[in-house]
Scaffold this motif. Sequence first.
Motif, PDB file in Angstrom:
ATOM      1  N   LEU A   1      -3.499   2.837  10.510  1.00  0.00           N
ATOM      2  CA  LEU A   1      -4.293   1.684  10.099  1.00  0.00           C
ATOM      3  C   LEU A   1      -4.210   1.473   8.600  1.00  0.00           C
ATOM      4  CD1 LEU A   1      -7.631   2.144  12.133  1.00  0.00           C
ATOM      5  CD2 LEU A   1      -5.511   1.014  12.841  1.00  0.00           C
ATOM      6  N   HIS A   2      -4.247   0.215   8.215  1.00  0.00           N
ATOM      7  CA  HIS A   2      -4.391  -0.141   6.800  1.00  0.00           C
ATOM      8  C   HIS A   2      -5.646  -0.990   6.681  1.00  0.00           C
ATOM      9  CE1 HIS A   2      -3.776  -2.667   3.152  1.00  0.00           C
ATOM     10  NE2 HIS A   2      -3.382  -1.496   2.662  1.00  0.00           N
ATOM     11  N   VAL A   3      -6.582  -0.531   5.845  1.00  0.00           N
ATOM     12  CA  VAL A   3      -7.850  -1.238   5.652  1.00  0.00           C
ATOM     13  C   VAL A   3      -7.890  -1.784   4.236  1.00  0.00           C
ATOM     14  CG1 VAL A   3     -10.350  -1.125   5.840  1.00  0.00           C
ATOM     15  CG2 VAL A   3      -8.930   0.398   7.231  1.00  0.00           C
ATOM     16  N   ASP A   4      -8.192  -3.072   4.116  1.00  0.00           N
ATOM     17  CA  ASP A   4      -8.195  -3.741   2.809  1.00  0.00           C
ATOM     18  C   ASP A   4      -9.483  -4.554   2.685  1.00  0.00           C
ATOM     19  OD1 ASP A   4      -7.471  -4.766   0.381  1.00  0.00           O
ATOM     20  OD2 ASP A   4      -5.640  -5.735   1.073  1.00  0.00           O
ATOM     21  N   LEU A   5     -10.286  -4.244   1.681  1.00  0.00           N
ATOM     22  CA  LEU A   5     -11.521  -4.991   1.451  1.00  0.00           C
ATOM     23  C   LEU A   5     -11.188  -6.395   0.976  1.00  0.00           C
ATOM     24  CD1 LEU A   5     -13.321  -1.995  -0.162  1.00  0.00           C
ATOM     25  CD2 LEU A   5     -14.196  -3.210   1.823  1.00  0.00           C
ATOM     26  N   ASP A   6     -11.906  -7.380   1.470  1.00  0.00           N
ATOM     27  CA  ASP A   6     -11.599  -8.786   1.192  1.00  0.00           C
ATOM     28  C   ASP A   6     -12.134  -9.228  -0.167  1.00  0.00           C
ATOM     29  OD1 ASP A   6     -10.431  -9.145   3.766  1.00  0.00           O
ATOM     30  OD2 ASP A   6     -12.430  -9.333   4.629  1.00  0.00           O
ATOM     31  N   ALA A   7     -11.215  -9.728  -1.025  1.00  0.00           N
ATOM     32  CA  ALA A   7     -11.607 -10.237  -2.351  1.00  0.00           C
ATOM     33  C   ALA A   7     -12.618  -9.289  -2.984  1.00  0.00           C
ATOM     34  CB  ALA A   7     -12.170 -11.650  -2.224  1.00  0.00           C
ATOM     35  N   PHE A   8     -12.251  -8.022  -3.081  1.00  0.00           N
ATOM     36  CA  PHE A   8     -13.196  -6.943  -3.332  1.00  0.00           C
ATOM     37  C   PHE A   8     -14.101  -7.174  -4.541  1.00  0.00           C
ATOM     38  CE2 PHE A   8     -13.838  -2.570  -5.199  1.00  0.00           C
ATOM     39  CZ  PHE A   8     -14.882  -2.222  -4.361  1.00  0.00           C
TER      40      PHE A   8
ATOM     41  N   THR B   1     -22.445  -1.646   2.968  1.00  0.00           N
ATOM     42  CA  THR B   1     -22.192  -2.275   1.665  1.00  0.00           C
ATOM     43  C   THR B   1     -22.419  -3.777   1.632  1.00  0.00           C
ATOM     44  OG1 THR B   1     -19.840  -2.713   2.103  1.00  0.00           O
ATOM     45  CG2 THR B   1     -20.410  -0.528   1.226  1.00  0.00           C
ATOM     46  N   GLY B   2     -22.425  -4.426   2.786  1.00  0.00           N
ATOM     47  CA  GLY B   2     -22.494  -5.881   2.807  1.00  0.00           C
ATOM     48  C   GLY B   2     -21.140  -6.538   2.623  1.00  0.00           C
ATOM     49  N   LEU B   3     -20.073  -5.743   2.547  1.00  0.00           N
ATOM     50  CA  LEU B   3     -18.726  -6.261   2.301  1.00  0.00           C
ATOM     51  C   LEU B   3     -17.961  -6.407   3.615  1.00  0.00           C
ATOM     52  CD1 LEU B   3     -17.829  -3.978  -0.728  1.00  0.00           C
ATOM     53  CD2 LEU B   3     -18.608  -6.363  -0.830  1.00  0.00           C
ATOM     54  N   THR B   4     -16.956  -7.275   3.590  1.00  0.00           N
ATOM     55  CA  THR B   4     -16.069  -7.416   4.739  1.00  0.00           C
ATOM     56  C   THR B   4     -14.711  -6.807   4.411  1.00  0.00           C
ATOM     57  OG1 THR B   4     -15.193  -9.578   4.074  1.00  0.00           O
ATOM     58  CG2 THR B   4     -17.215  -9.561   5.404  1.00  0.00           C
ATOM     59  N   CYS B   5     -14.000  -6.399   5.450  1.00  0.00           N
ATOM     60  CA  CYS B   5     -12.656  -5.866   5.251  1.00  0.00           C
ATOM     61  C   CYS B   5     -11.762  -6.330   6.384  1.00  0.00           C
ATOM     62  CB  CYS B   5     -12.674  -4.342   5.179  1.00  0.00           C
ATOM     63  SG  CYS B   5     -13.279  -3.505   6.661  1.00  0.00           S
ATOM     64  N   SER B   6     -10.477  -6.293   6.120  1.00  0.00           N
ATOM     65  CA  SER B   6      -9.481  -6.636   7.129  1.00  0.00           C
ATOM     66  C   SER B   6      -8.709  -5.382   7.493  1.00  0.00           C
ATOM     67  CB  SER B   6      -8.530  -7.713   6.602  1.00  0.00           C
ATOM     68  OG  SER B   6      -9.244  -8.906   6.314  1.00  0.00           O
ATOM     69  N   VAL B   7      -8.401  -5.235   8.782  1.00  0.00           N
ATOM     70  CA  VAL B   7      -7.734  -4.024   9.270  1.00  0.00           C
ATOM     71  C   VAL B   7      -6.467  -4.405  10.009  1.00  0.00           C
ATOM     72  CG1 VAL B   7      -7.967  -1.933  10.651  1.00  0.00           C
ATOM     73  CG2 VAL B   7      -9.989  -2.915   9.532  1.00  0.00           C
ATOM     74  N   GLY B   8      -5.385  -3.756   9.621  1.00  0.00           N
ATOM     75  CA  GLY B   8      -4.127  -3.904  10.341  1.00  0.00           C
ATOM     76  C   GLY B   8      -3.740  -2.579  10.956  1.00  0.00           C
TER      77      GLY B   8
ATOM     78  N   ALA C   1      -4.167 -10.539   8.835  1.00  0.00           N
ATOM     79  CA  ALA C   1      -5.506 -10.627   9.423  1.00  0.00           C
ATOM     80  C   ALA C   1      -6.538 -11.176   8.451  1.00  0.00           C
ATOM     81  CB  ALA C   1      -5.947  -9.245   9.906  1.00  0.00           C
ATOM     82  N   LYS C   2      -6.207 -11.301   7.186  1.00  0.00           N
ATOM     83  CA  LYS C   2      -7.183 -11.712   6.173  1.00  0.00           C
ATOM     84  C   LYS C   2      -7.571 -13.175   6.324  1.00  0.00           C
ATOM     85  CE  LYS C   2      -6.752  -8.504   2.418  1.00  0.00           C
ATOM     86  NZ  LYS C   2      -8.207  -8.363   2.308  1.00  0.00           N
ATOM     87  N   PRO C   3      -8.823 -13.473   5.937  1.00  0.00           N
ATOM     88  CA  PRO C   3      -9.892 -12.535   5.573  1.00  0.00           C
ATOM     89  C   PRO C   3     -10.735 -12.157   6.783  1.00  0.00           C
ATOM     90  CG  PRO C   3     -10.572 -14.774   5.058  1.00  0.00           C
ATOM     91  CD  PRO C   3      -9.178 -14.870   5.629  1.00  0.00           C
ATOM     92  N   ASP C   4     -11.334 -10.981   6.699  1.00  0.00           N
ATOM     93  CA  ASP C   4     -12.351 -10.526   7.650  1.00  0.00           C
ATOM     94  C   ASP C   4     -11.830 -10.534   9.085  1.00  0.00           C
ATOM     95  OD1 ASP C   4     -14.790  -9.630   8.519  1.00  0.00           O
ATOM     96  OD2 ASP C   4     -15.764 -11.588   8.494  1.00  0.00           O
ATOM     97  N   GLY C   5     -10.643  -9.930   9.282  1.00  0.00           N
ATOM     98  CA  GLY C   5     -10.072  -9.933  10.624  1.00  0.00           C
ATOM     99  C   GLY C   5      -9.414  -8.620  10.990  1.00  0.00           C
ATOM    100  N   VAL C   6      -8.898  -8.556  12.205  1.00  0.00           N
ATOM    101  CA  VAL C   6      -8.204  -7.377  12.721  1.00  0.00           C
ATOM    102  C   VAL C   6      -6.931  -7.829  13.409  1.00  0.00           C
ATOM    103  CG1 VAL C   6      -8.285  -5.452  14.353  1.00  0.00           C
ATOM    104  CG2 VAL C   6     -10.343  -6.087  13.103  1.00  0.00           C
ATOM    105  N   LEU C   7      -5.844  -7.120  13.156  1.00  0.00           N
ATOM    106  CA  LEU C   7      -4.599  -7.368  13.870  1.00  0.00           C
ATOM    107  C   LEU C   7      -3.945  -6.021  14.151  1.00  0.00           C
ATOM    108  CD1 LEU C   7      -2.440  -9.172  15.052  1.00  0.00           C
ATOM    109  CD2 LEU C   7      -1.447  -9.426  12.764  1.00  0.00           C
ATOM    110  N   ILE C   8      -3.892  -5.660  15.423  1.00  0.00           N
ATOM    111  CA  ILE C   8      -3.290  -4.398  15.846  1.00  0.00           C
ATOM    112  C   ILE C   8      -1.973  -4.710  16.559  1.00  0.00           C
ATOM    113  CG2 ILE C   8      -3.588  -2.291  17.172  1.00  0.00           C
ATOM    114  CD1 ILE C   8      -5.571  -2.554  14.880  1.00  0.00           C
TER     115      ILE C   8
END
Length: 409
Positions: free
Chosen positions: A11-18, A139-146, A161-168
């Motif tokens: 998995l790669h997790v990336d916080l959206d517009a951090f 945290t109140g933050l969103t992240c996207s996960v691939g 998947a950005k923003p705030d999404g998932v793509l597996i």
Amino acid sequence: MTKPRSAATMLHVDLDAFFASVELLDKPHLVGKPAVVAHESGRSVVTSATYEARRLGIRSAMPLANAQRLCPNLIVLPPHRELYTAASRTVMQIFRDITPLVEPLSIDEAFLDVAGAGRLFGSPTEIAALIRSRVRDATGLTCSVGGGGTKFVAKVASQRAKPDGVLIVHPTRTLEFLHPLPVSVLWGVGGVTGEHLRRLGVNTVGDLAALPIATLRAAVGEASSEHLHNLALGHDVRQVNVTREEKSISNESTFEYDVSDPAEVRQQLLRLSLKVGERVRNAGVLARTVGIKIRWDDFRTVTRSRTLPEPTGVGRQIYEEAVQAFHELDGQGKRVRLVGVRAENLVGADSGGSLLWDPYEQWRDAEQAIDTVSQRFGKHSVTAAALLRPESQAPDRNFTKPTTDSANP
């Protein structure tokens, strides 16, 4: 050779517009509006932009003045590094609560190997949902996960998947996912390489995969051809590296106006050196090399570095080396637009030698005391006296090496 994965457990997790998202946590009335994180200065650059700003063509590293021309009503949010660090620590701990195999790539993204977490937390899709839920709750933050069978596929998937999404992407569908994508998604395809490939009629990853390796080698060279060919076929043997170490620690700053007074440059070098020293100590490392970055008013950028006889985490010593490197430059008649200080060749904090006489012992003790006070009362509760003096009212026109140092803390 590493056995291919049968499930999308990378998995790669990336916080959206951090950075922007962190700044908006206590400003809910600004959510949904175009905003950027930047210092309020015509010389500043955009550190982070909300997706509303990005839709207007505003991007990170863009001069703030250009961003404001694209959006006259742009909201500018001053940066707060301590908030980003705190949020990042919380998020990284959430990752490690799910799997010990976590490789942070930066303050706001990481690779996770969740192959061993399935029994506790379910499928990669379920784990991705759990991560996003825990991050949002904490945290109140969103992240996207691939997710995918390799690091490369997971990284590309999180970006799609950005923003705030998932793509597996299941490993059996890797090529189906990759081949329609533009060739620019491949690591290593920048402007020059992309142009070489376009001349060959290569526009998608699939085009590159179908290209004879000899043709690709002639276009981009031996090493790059093998690397790109493997990625285009979905091959990436890299595993999560939990011992990944930071290669360097740096801070830089752009002046409000082009500076020709050496005292002003030295004062900024002191400010940056103390910040770098603090970050080095907080990271539990020492620096064997100190470097500087200078950008002149004509936008030409030069770097210089100096290797120390013993590694250090003392800001004062970093500063003195930075000043020496600065004075070794041919700066006669030039003005400075930006300065940066860098600590590199980092080693463990226990790697320092035991000198019979340490000229920086008192500085080390003083800076450690400042660290303690700052942790208790806040970052700006105490600082070097030299950073409080007013800037020169009549800057020198040219650089001259001073006989005394006017920026003593």
